[in-house]
Design a protein around this motif. Structure first.
Motif, short mmCIF file in Angstrom:
data_model
loop_
_atom_site.label_atom_id
_atom_site.label_comp_id
_atom_site.label_asym_id
_atom_site.label_seq_id
_atom_site.Cartn_x
_atom_site.Cartn_y
_atom_site.Cartn_z
N LEU A 1 0.82 -1.22 0.00
CA LEU A 1 0.00 0.00 0.00
C LEU A 1 0.86 1.27 0.00
CD1 LEU A 1 -2.82 -0.97 2.54
CD2 LEU A 1 -2.92 -1.07 0.06
N GLU A 2 1.79 1.29 -0.93
CA GLU A 2 2.72 2.42 -1.04
C GLU A 2 1.98 3.75 -1.14
OE1 GLU A 2 6.38 2.22 -1.41
OE2 GLU A 2 6.16 4.38 -1.10
N ASP A 3 0.82 3.74 -1.80
CA ASP A 3 0.12 5.01 -2.06
C ASP A 3 -0.44 5.66 -0.79
OD1 ASP A 3 -1.55 2.86 -1.98
OD2 ASP A 3 -3.07 3.74 -3.29
N VAL B 1 9.46 -2.02 5.87
CA VAL B 1 9.42 -3.43 5.49
C VAL B 1 9.10 -3.49 3.99
CG1 VAL B 1 8.20 -5.62 5.76
CG2 VAL B 1 8.74 -4.24 7.76
N TYR B 2 9.97 -4.14 3.24
CA TYR B 2 9.77 -4.28 1.79
C TYR B 2 9.33 -5.70 1.48
CZ TYR B 2 12.26 0.13 1.23
OH TYR B 2 12.63 1.45 1.28
N TYR B 3 8.64 -5.86 0.38
CA TYR B 3 8.26 -7.19 -0.08
C TYR B 3 8.89 -7.48 -1.43
CZ TYR B 3 4.88 -7.64 3.66
OH TYR B 3 4.29 -7.75 4.90
N LEU B 4 9.27 -8.73 -1.63
CA LEU B 4 9.67 -9.19 -2.96
C LEU B 4 8.51 -9.98 -3.51
CD1 LEU B 4 13.32 -10.35 -2.16
CD2 LEU B 4 12.52 -8.09 -2.86
N PRO B 5 8.09 -9.72 -4.74
CA PRO B 5 6.84 -10.29 -5.25
C PRO B 5 6.86 -11.82 -5.32
CG PRO B 5 8.05 -9.11 -6.97
CD PRO B 5 8.73 -8.81 -5.68
N PRO B 6 5.68 -12.44 -5.22
CA PRO B 6 5.60 -13.90 -5.20
C PRO B 6 5.73 -14.50 -6.60
CG PRO B 6 3.42 -12.96 -4.95
CD PRO B 6 4.37 -11.82 -5.02
N VAL B 7 6.88 -14.27 -7.21
CA VAL B 7 7.10 -14.85 -8.55
C VAL B 7 8.12 -15.98 -8.44
CG1 VAL B 7 6.53 -12.79 -9.85
CG2 VAL B 7 8.83 -13.08 -8.99
N ASN B 8 8.10 -16.92 -9.40
CA ASN B 8 8.99 -18.09 -9.37
C ASN B 8 8.98 -18.74 -7.99
OD1 ASN B 8 9.74 -17.44 -11.99
ND2 ASN B 8 11.37 -16.09 -11.25
N ARG B 9 7.78 -19.14 -7.58
CA ARG B 9 7.60 -19.65 -6.22
C ARG B 9 8.47 -20.86 -5.94
NH1 ARG B 9 2.15 -18.75 -4.74
NH2 ARG B 9 1.39 -16.99 -5.94
N GLN B 10 8.93 -20.93 -4.74
CA GLN B 10 9.67 -22.12 -4.32
C GLN B 10 8.74 -23.24 -3.88
OE1 GLN B 10 12.79 -21.31 -1.60
NE2 GLN B 10 13.97 -20.22 -3.16
N PHE B 11 7.50 -22.87 -3.51
CA PHE B 11 6.55 -23.87 -3.03
C PHE B 11 5.21 -23.64 -3.73
CE2 PHE B 11 9.40 -22.68 0.39
CZ PHE B 11 9.97 -23.92 0.72
N PRO B 12 4.49 -24.71 -4.04
CA PRO B 12 3.13 -24.50 -4.54
C PRO B 12 2.26 -24.00 -3.39
CG PRO B 12 3.54 -26.83 -4.19
CD PRO B 12 4.83 -26.12 -3.88
N PHE B 13 1.25 -23.20 -3.70
CA PHE B 13 0.38 -22.68 -2.64
C PHE B 13 -0.54 -23.80 -2.15
CE2 PHE B 13 -3.45 -20.86 -0.94
CZ PHE B 13 -2.95 -19.88 -0.11
N LYS B 14 -0.43 -24.08 -0.87
CA LYS B 14 -1.30 -25.11 -0.30
C LYS B 14 -2.15 -24.45 0.77
CE LYS B 14 1.23 -28.95 0.31
NZ LYS B 14 1.91 -29.79 1.30
N ASP B 15 -3.46 -24.42 0.52
CA ASP B 15 -4.35 -23.78 1.49
C ASP B 15 -4.39 -24.62 2.77
OD1 ASP B 15 -5.98 -21.92 2.51
OD2 ASP B 15 -7.48 -22.01 0.92
N VAL B 16 -4.52 -23.94 3.88
CA VAL B 16 -4.57 -24.67 5.15
C VAL B 16 -5.96 -25.27 5.30
CG1 VAL B 16 -4.32 -24.48 7.62
CG2 VAL B 16 -2.88 -23.10 6.12
N GLU B 17 -5.98 -26.60 5.53
CA GLU B 17 -7.26 -27.30 5.70
C GLU B 17 -8.01 -26.68 6.88
OE1 GLU B 17 -9.57 -29.42 4.16
OE2 GLU B 17 -7.92 -29.03 2.77
N GLY B 18 -9.27 -26.37 6.61
CA GLY B 18 -10.11 -25.93 7.73
C GLY B 18 -9.83 -24.53 8.23
#
Lengths: 450, 318
Positions: free
Chosen positions: B278-280, B287-304
């Motif tokens: 929310l730079e604007d 705190v800076y973020y690096l974008p979620p590109v070339n992921r190291q892990f597939p996104f696994k939703d937490v059950e429940g």
């Protein structure tokens, strides 16, 4: 100017009608009822002091709840003092005289309990003095503390100074036998003797205070709106918030004074002084104020609703069609639209319908503040997750309801005891009006009724 | 005139030069006495090889490395000032986060928080319907234009010289205006007495002078582990992360480290298109973020997750 001459004997009808009267059975029942609510609220507050704010349903996301919305409500109601005793005075509205004191005591009681409820909301109430020791003028809370304290002082003066001649009447009519009462009125009458000089002074004071209180009244509610508008939150981040709050406050306050006036008029049989014409006029005023508030509501909801920006949109959806829709539409319809429609008709401006409509306005105003405070907090930029399911909603606990009810009952109790101790319609101002040689349409009103 | 001025300037320069030499000498002297004192104290016998500033390899006793900060130093340091000469900064690499939750548990442990409570939240984010969801850990952003500090009526939350936004729990009146003002919901409140630290625990964590002791009715939040940073160590969340998601370092030195690798901050942000959330809003997070590109892990939703924790607010509108 000739000082007002008030006859202190039985022949003066004003005295028999307007002097404070002992509570009758229903009056005692009313006081008892309010006292019970206050005691329960006090007990709930002691629990909160012992256990901390965990007794409320506020949590990290809904970190403000009904204490804050109730605070905003009180501040809103208190604006009525400036409306009737200053704005109507400065615009030369003659019929306002019997309503001035009622609205001023409502203002003082409301702003006093606004201050109390804000202390109730604090996590560390015993550190209240930090505001004075370490206060940062950059914080909108400090602005609120300053402007509310000033408003409380000016409103109290605006209540007390015009009360002096009437306290003197009470003093003079109290027999020597009731010692405490005699002392009480003598003390608070500040040696009032009713000389021309004193009356000149009192008129001057009222004029100065009336001018002073208008910017202060706008100030308290504008600053209160800034507590929200200075943040980034969806639904609060609005440059419209100051006038929106002020408009809502005048509407709520006007409803409040009509409701209280109706009850006092019936209970103390003041129909001679507070006529149907008063209700008709106040109803017209309330319609105007409601229309202004409606205009601001359209701005506040329709403009962001047209764009539906991501988080704004979610917040608005929860109001328009989601979880808060029933409450939102009830408040908008019964607290604003219906009152406007009813009071557009002459029959709707008779005392009873105006009273009912005013109650709707006041209750609607209370829930409107809830709708301003809570749903916004449930829609932060980063969606609420990874917290207990109960943190996703906010439903006040019995302690919160009890404390809030106690604050409302406390304000009503202050008004009730005031009416018990002092004439609620200014005797000297009514006398002055009757003695004024030029009789215009409005003063004729009382004589026609008499 | 000119020559006179030059003379004056020369003499001033000279004076300054002499002053510096004197100061340096005193400082060295002090340093030597300190080292001497330490020498007599305890030798572990383990030696460590180091590269000295003039390029020689020297062998020193391990007790000389990273000397424990004396309690007196930490408890005496002004909580309203911060570590001199530092500007702490954090970089969070979203391509590496798989919601392992180790940062949260380490944070809870470090700050004596109950297991279910932490200053870090790991949020499931999805920027648009078509975009893939990802995990986003959010600590306090320690903004350079902090809305929370602006609104505090008593100066209980403030900006330190080292960039940290700190809280004085003995000053806080519990009005919660800062919580409402924070656009990132970084702040938590001590609603009850349950987590109040007892005397033993407080003695135990004495060096954590700048950490919250969970005073009932006051606000607290991520503090970038001031005890660690004062000792030149990484915050506990950075150390605990098994995937090297968090980089922590100093903007002045332009260096950040995730424990495994140490990199130039500016280079990292440049290479991986670092951004701030929310730079604007203009809050200028640290705190800076690096974008979620070339992921190291597939996104696994937490059950429940939705059942126990309810729906996310992005979905609750309908």
């Amino acid at each position: 100017m000739e000082p007002v001459k008030i006859k202190l004997d039985k022949s003066n009808q004003l005295l028999t009608d307007l002097m404070p009267k002992k509570f009758n059975a229903s009056g005692k029942l009313w006081v008892g009822f309010l006292l019970v609510i206050v005691v329960i609220g006090f007990f709930a507050y002691i629990r909160q002091l012992q256990k901390g704010l965990v007794v409320t349903d506020m949590r990290d996301f809904t970190s403000w709840g009904i204490y804050i919305s109730n605070f905003v409500f009180f501040v809103a109601i208190s604006l009525v003092g400036s409306l009737v005793s200053a704005i109507l005075k400065l615009t030369n509205v003659k019929w306002r005289t019997p309503l001035v004191r009622i609205s001023e005591i409502i203002a003082v009681a409301a702003i006093f309990f606004a201050a109390i409820i804000i202390i109730v909301d604090m996590g560390r109430p015993e550190r209240f003095w930090h505001l004075f020791a370490y206060g940062r003028i950059q914080s909108p809370i400090l602005w609120d503390v300053i402007v509310i304290t000033t408003y409380l002082v000016v409103s109290s003066l605006l209540l007390y100074i015009p009360l002096l001649p009437d306290i003197a009447i009470c003093r003079d009519l109290t027999p020597e036998s009731s010692k405490f009462k005699k002392w009480f009125y003598t003390f608070f009458a500040l040696n009032w003797r009713g000389t021309a000089q004193q009356y000149a002074l009192i008129h001057k004071c009222i004029n100065v205070l009336a001018v002073l209180v208008v910017p202060l009244a706008l100030g308290i509610h504008t600053v209160t709106s800034w507590l929200f508008a200075t943040t980034y939150r969806a639904g609060w981040d609005s440059s419209n918030f100051g006038p929106y709050f002020v408009a809502g406050a005048f509407q709520a306050g006007c409803g409040g004074v009509i409701a209280v006036t109706y009850v006092l008029r019936n209970h103390y049989n003041l129909k001679k002084y507070i006529t149907t014409k008063h209700f008709d006029n106040m109803a017209k005023l309330l319609v105007l104020l409601s229309l202004v508030y409606l205009y601001f509501n359209i701005n506040e909801y329709l403009v962001p609703g047209y764009k539906m920006k991501t988080v704004d949109g979610e917040h608005l959806k929860s109001l328009f069609t989601g979880h808060y829709a029933p409450l939102f539409w009830s408040v908008q319809i019964f607290g604003m639209i219906v009152p406007i429609v009813v009071m557009l008709f002459k029959k709707g401006r008779a005392p009873l319908p105006v009273f009912i409509v005013s109650l709707m306005v006041v209750v609607g105003a209370w829930f409107k503040r809830f709708l301003i405070v809570v749903p916004t907090l449930l829609h932060p930029f980063i969606p609420i997750q990874n917290v207990p399911a109960s943190w996703h909603t906010y439903m006040p606990t019995w302690e919160e309801w009890a404390i809030t009810a106690a604050s409302l009952a406390g304000a009503l109790l202050v008004i009730t005891f005031f009416v018990r101790l002092f004439p609620i319609i200014s005797i000297w101002e009514m006398t002055e009006e009757q003695q004024t040689p030029q009789i215009d349409e409005q003063t004729n009103l009382y004589e026609a009724q008499a | 005139m000119d020559s006179k001025n030059n003379d004056l300037n020369d003499s001033r320069r000279d004076f300054l030069r002499k002053g510096f030499v004197a100061t340096a000498a005193v400082a060295t002297g002090l340093g030597l006495t300190e080292t001497a004192c330490k020498d007599t104290k305890s030798k572990t016998g383990d030696t460590v090889k180091l590269l000295s500033p003039d390029g020689k390899i020297v062998e020193v006793d391990s007790s000389m490395i990273n000397p424990a900060i004396p309690d007196s130093l930490l408890s005496n340091h002004n909580v309203r000032e911060g570590v001199p000469g530092k500007k702490f900064v954090m970089v969070i690499d979203l391509s590496r986060c798989r919601n392992a939750g180790k940062c949260k548990s380490a944070c809870s442990k470090m700050h004596y928080l109950p297991d279910n409570r932490s200053y870090i939240k790991i949020n499931k984010m999805q920027d648009s319907d078509k975009a893939a969801p990802y995990w986003m850990p959010t600590p306090c952003f320690h903004c350079d234009n902090p809305p929370c500090v602006k609104v505090c009526p008593v100066g209980a939350t403030f900006k330190l010289t080292d960039g940290i936004v700190a809280i004085d729990n003995e000053r806080c009146i519990g009005c919660r205006f800062c919580m409402v003002a924070c656009p990132y919901s970084a702040r938590v409140f001590n609603w009850d007495t349950e987590y109040q630290l007892n005397i033993t625990q407080m003695n135990e964590i004495k060096p954590h002078a700048a950490c919250s002791t969970h005073v009932t009715g006051t606000v607290e939040k991520c503090d970038f582990c001031p005890t660690n940073t004062a000792k030149n160590e990484l915050p506990d969340c950075v150390q605990a992360c098994p995937n090297g998601v968090f980089y922590f370092g100093d903007e002045v030195e332009d260096v950040v480290s995730n424990g495994d690798e140490t990199v130039r901050l500016s280079q990292l942000l440049k290479d991986k298109s670092g951004y701030r959330y929310l730079e604007d809003l203009g809050t200028k997070p640290r705190v800076y973020y690096l974008p979620p590109v070339n992921r190291q892990f597939p996104f696994k939703d937490v059950e429940g997750q939705n059942e126990t924790d309810g729906q996310t607010s992005h979905e609750s509108g309908h």
